[in-house]
Design a protein around this motif. Structure first.
Motif, PDB file in Angstrom:
ATOM      1  N   VAL A 170       0.873  -1.167   0.000  1.00 23.56           N
ATOM      2  CA  VAL A 170       0.000   0.000   0.000  1.00 23.56           C
ATOM      3  C   VAL A 170       0.910   1.216   0.000  1.00 23.56           C
ATOM      4  CG1 VAL A 170      -1.833   1.240   1.202  1.00 23.56           C
ATOM      5  CG2 VAL A 170      -1.726  -1.271   1.323  1.00 23.56           C
ATOM      6  N   LEU A 171       0.705   2.074  -0.986  1.00 26.26           N
ATOM      7  CA  LEU A 171       1.538   3.260  -1.128  1.00 26.26           C
ATOM      8  C   LEU A 171       0.795   4.495  -0.640  1.00 26.26           C
ATOM      9  CD1 LEU A 171       2.950   2.630  -4.720  1.00 26.26           C
ATOM     10  CD2 LEU A 171       3.859   1.853  -2.529  1.00 26.26           C
ATOM     11  N   ALA A 172       1.542   5.553  -0.412  1.00 26.37           N
ATOM     12  CA  ALA A 172       0.936   6.828  -0.048  1.00 26.37           C
ATOM     13  C   ALA A 172      -0.114   7.176  -1.109  1.00 26.37           C
ATOM     14  CB  ALA A 172       2.006   7.909   0.021  1.00 26.37           C
ATOM     15  N   GLY A 173      -1.233   7.654  -0.680  1.00 26.84           N
ATOM     16  CA  GLY A 173      -2.312   7.962  -1.612  1.00 26.84           C
ATOM     17  C   GLY A 173      -3.269   6.801  -1.796  1.00 26.84           C
ATOM     18  N   GLY A 174      -2.957   5.646  -1.159  1.00 28.87           N
ATOM     19  CA  GLY A 174      -3.861   4.505  -1.229  1.00 28.87           C
ATOM     20  C   GLY A 174      -3.636   3.570  -2.400  1.00 28.87           C
ATOM     21  N   TYR A 175      -2.674   3.845  -3.225  1.00 33.23           N
ATOM     22  CA  TYR A 175      -2.398   2.956  -4.351  1.00 33.23           C
ATOM     23  C   TYR A 175      -1.916   1.602  -3.847  1.00 33.23           C
ATOM     24  CZ  TYR A 175      -2.604   7.214  -7.084  1.00 33.23           C
ATOM     25  OH  TYR A 175      -3.011   8.388  -7.646  1.00 33.23           O
ATOM     26  N   ARG A 176      -2.279   0.542  -4.547  1.00 37.99           N
ATOM     27  CA  ARG A 176      -1.874  -0.820  -4.184  1.00 37.99           C
ATOM     28  C   ARG A 176      -1.070  -1.420  -5.330  1.00 37.99           C
ATOM     29  NH1 ARG A 176      -4.485  -2.794   0.246  1.00 37.99           N
ATOM     30  NH2 ARG A 176      -6.087  -1.438   1.089  1.00 37.99           N
ATOM     31  N   VAL A 177       0.050  -2.040  -4.966  1.00 36.10           N
ATOM     32  CA  VAL A 177       0.971  -2.594  -5.956  1.00 36.10           C
ATOM     33  C   VAL A 177       1.318  -4.020  -5.541  1.00 36.10           C
ATOM     34  CG1 VAL A 177       3.256  -2.336  -7.004  1.00 36.10           C
ATOM     35  CG2 VAL A 177       1.940  -0.314  -6.381  1.00 36.10           C
ATOM     36  N   PRO A 178       1.292  -4.969  -6.476  1.00 37.55           N
ATOM     37  CA  PRO A 178       1.666  -6.336  -6.118  1.00 37.55           C
ATOM     38  C   PRO A 178       3.162  -6.450  -5.864  1.00 37.55           C
ATOM     39  CG  PRO A 178       1.347  -6.175  -8.482  1.00 37.55           C
ATOM     40  CD  PRO A 178       0.940  -4.850  -7.893  1.00 37.55           C
ATOM     41  N   CYS A 179       3.534  -7.351  -4.971  1.00 38.66           N
ATOM     42  CA  CYS A 179       4.931  -7.687  -4.720  1.00 38.66           C
ATOM     43  C   CYS A 179       5.018  -9.207  -4.762  1.00 38.66           C
ATOM     44  CB  CYS A 179       5.396  -7.162  -3.366  1.00 38.66           C
ATOM     45  SG  CYS A 179       7.111  -7.608  -2.993  1.00 38.66           S
ATOM     46  N   SER A 180       5.717  -9.736  -5.730  1.00 40.06           N
ATOM     47  CA  SER A 180       5.772 -11.183  -5.907  1.00 40.06           C
ATOM     48  C   SER A 180       6.807 -11.828  -4.987  1.00 40.06           C
ATOM     49  CB  SER A 180       6.078 -11.532  -7.358  1.00 40.06           C
ATOM     50  OG  SER A 180       7.366 -11.082  -7.703  1.00 40.06           O
ATOM     51  N   ARG A 181       6.703 -13.133  -4.834  1.00 38.28           N
ATOM     52  CA  ARG A 181       7.636 -13.896  -3.992  1.00 38.28           C
ATOM     53  C   ARG A 181       9.072 -13.704  -4.438  1.00 38.28           C
ATOM     54  NH1 ARG A 181       3.839 -18.932  -4.590  1.00 38.28           N
ATOM     55  NH2 ARG A 181       4.536 -18.493  -6.661  1.00 38.28           N
ATOM     56  N   LYS A 182       9.274 -13.600  -5.734  1.00 35.16           N
ATOM     57  CA  LYS A 182      10.625 -13.451  -6.279  1.00 35.16           C
ATOM     58  C   LYS A 182      11.320 -12.200  -5.743  1.00 35.16           C
ATOM     59  CE  LYS A 182      13.003 -12.738 -10.673  1.00 35.16           C
ATOM     60  NZ  LYS A 182      12.845 -12.672 -12.127  1.00 35.16           N
ATOM     61  N   TYR A 183      10.581 -11.117  -5.586  1.00 37.61           N
ATOM     62  CA  TYR A 183      11.169  -9.843  -5.172  1.00 37.61           C
ATOM     63  C   TYR A 183      11.026  -9.575  -3.675  1.00 37.61           C
ATOM     64  CZ  TYR A 183      11.464  -8.942 -10.145  1.00 37.61           C
ATOM     65  OH  TYR A 183      11.759  -9.016 -11.472  1.00 37.61           O
ATOM     66  N   ARG A 184      10.316 -10.428  -2.961  1.00 38.70           N
ATOM     67  CA  ARG A 184      10.071 -10.194  -1.542  1.00 38.70           C
ATOM     68  C   ARG A 184      11.347 -10.145  -0.698  1.00 38.70           C
ATOM     69  NH1 ARG A 184       5.287 -12.872   2.079  1.00 38.70           N
ATOM     70  NH2 ARG A 184       5.781 -11.728   3.961  1.00 38.70           N
ATOM     71  N   PRO A 185      12.344 -11.015  -0.917  1.00 39.07           N
ATOM     72  CA  PRO A 185      13.576 -10.914  -0.111  1.00 39.07           C
ATOM     73  C   PRO A 185      14.272  -9.561  -0.264  1.00 39.07           C
ATOM     74  CG  PRO A 185      13.481 -13.037  -1.192  1.00 39.07           C
ATOM     75  CD  PRO A 185      12.373 -12.207  -1.773  1.00 39.07           C
ATOM     76  N   ARG A 186      14.301  -9.016  -1.466  1.00 39.84           N
ATOM     77  CA  ARG A 186      14.919  -7.711  -1.683  1.00 39.84           C
ATOM     78  C   ARG A 186      14.141  -6.621  -0.952  1.00 39.84           C
ATOM     79  NH1 ARG A 186      15.608  -7.032  -7.955  1.00 39.84           N
ATOM     80  NH2 ARG A 186      16.032  -4.923  -7.267  1.00 39.84           N
ATOM     81  N   LEU A 187      12.828  -6.752  -0.947  1.00 42.92           N
ATOM     82  CA  LEU A 187      11.995  -5.785  -0.243  1.00 42.92           C
ATOM     83  C   LEU A 187      12.251  -5.863   1.259  1.00 42.92           C
ATOM     84  CD1 LEU A 187       9.671  -3.686  -0.404  1.00 42.92           C
ATOM     85  CD2 LEU A 187       8.125  -5.600  -0.012  1.00 42.92           C
ATOM     86  N   ALA A 188      12.337  -7.069   1.782  1.00 46.07           N
ATOM     87  CA  ALA A 188      12.569  -7.261   3.211  1.00 46.07           C
ATOM     88  C   ALA A 188      13.921  -6.677   3.640  1.00 46.07           C
ATOM     89  CB  ALA A 188      12.491  -8.740   3.565  1.00 46.07           C
ATOM     90  N   GLU A 189      14.916  -6.725   2.763  1.00 42.91           N
ATOM     91  CA  GLU A 189      16.209  -6.139   3.060  1.00 42.91           C
ATOM     92  C   GLU A 189      16.127  -4.624   3.192  1.00 42.91           C
ATOM     93  OE1 GLU A 189      18.977  -7.257   0.060  1.00 42.91           O
ATOM     94  OE2 GLU A 189      18.911  -9.386   0.589  1.00 42.91           O
ATOM     95  N   ARG A 190      15.234  -4.024   2.430  1.00 41.99           N
ATOM     96  CA  ARG A 190      15.132  -2.559   2.391  1.00 41.99           C
ATOM     97  C   ARG A 190      14.166  -1.973   3.395  1.00 41.99           C
ATOM     98  NH1 ARG A 190      16.423  -0.266  -2.566  1.00 41.99           N
ATOM     99  NH2 ARG A 190      16.013   1.677  -1.505  1.00 41.99           N
ATOM    100  N   LEU A 191      13.136  -2.744   3.748  1.00 42.47           N
ATOM    101  CA  LEU A 191      12.106  -2.266   4.668  1.00 42.47           C
ATOM    102  C   LEU A 191      12.076  -3.117   5.915  1.00 42.47           C
ATOM    103  CD1 LEU A 191       9.163  -1.665   2.165  1.00 42.47           C
ATOM    104  CD2 LEU A 191      10.818   0.010   2.985  1.00 42.47           C
ATOM    105  N   TYR A 192      11.669  -2.541   6.996  1.00 42.45           N
ATOM    106  CA  TYR A 192      11.524  -3.284   8.246  1.00 42.45           C
ATOM    107  C   TYR A 192      10.047  -3.515   8.487  1.00 42.45           C
ATOM    108  CZ  TYR A 192      11.635  -4.330  13.201  1.00 42.45           C
ATOM    109  OH  TYR A 192      11.477  -4.926  14.421  1.00 42.45           O
ATOM    110  N   PHE A 193       9.650  -4.793   8.601  1.00 44.66           N
ATOM    111  CA  PHE A 193       8.245  -5.138   8.807  1.00 44.66           C
ATOM    112  C   PHE A 193       8.007  -5.502  10.257  1.00 44.66           C
ATOM    113  CE2 PHE A 193       8.861  -6.423   4.310  1.00 44.66           C
ATOM    114  CZ  PHE A 193       7.966  -5.525   3.754  1.00 44.66           C
ATOM    115  N   THR A 194       6.892  -5.050  10.781  1.00 45.47           N
ATOM    116  CA  THR A 194       6.452  -5.462  12.111  1.00 45.47           C
ATOM    117  C   THR A 194       5.054  -6.024  11.994  1.00 45.47           C
ATOM    118  OG1 THR A 194       5.531  -3.282  12.595  1.00 45.47           O
ATOM    119  CG2 THR A 194       7.817  -3.690  13.274  1.00 45.47           C
ATOM    120  N   ASN A 195       4.654  -6.847  12.966  1.00 45.19           N
ATOM    121  CA  ASN A 195       3.307  -7.434  12.940  1.00 45.19           C
ATOM    122  C   ASN A 195       2.278  -6.450  13.414  1.00 45.19           C
ATOM    123  OD1 ASN A 195       4.394  -9.767  12.019  1.00 45.19           O
ATOM    124  ND2 ASN A 195       4.428 -10.762  13.999  1.00 45.19           N
TER     125      ASN A 195
END
Length: 68
Positions: free
Chosen positions: A43-68
């Protein structure tokens, strides 16, 4: 192509490929929704929604910190 844009034009510190058809500004990501099969929807600023596939998820996790 998105690959050319990703590699030659966009700042890799600000932009990240998250799907074969999507590149996002990491500063615009406000939330991530996880699905059972491993894919996510960002979910992006402004409410836009973008898919994130399994292939790119590790790279995303490296860049962002997720909490529950």
């Amino acid at each position: 192509s998105l690959t050319r844009l990703e590699q030659r034009v966009l700042d890799p510190h600000l932009f990240l490929r998250v799907h074969r058809s999507a590149i996002v500004n990491v500063r615009a990501v406000t939330a991530a929704e996880s699905f059972e099969h491993g894919d996510m929807q960002l979910v992006l600023a402004g409410g836009y929604r973008v898919p994130c596939s399994r292939k790119y998820r590790p790279r995303l996790a490296e860049r962002l910190y997720f909490t529950n």
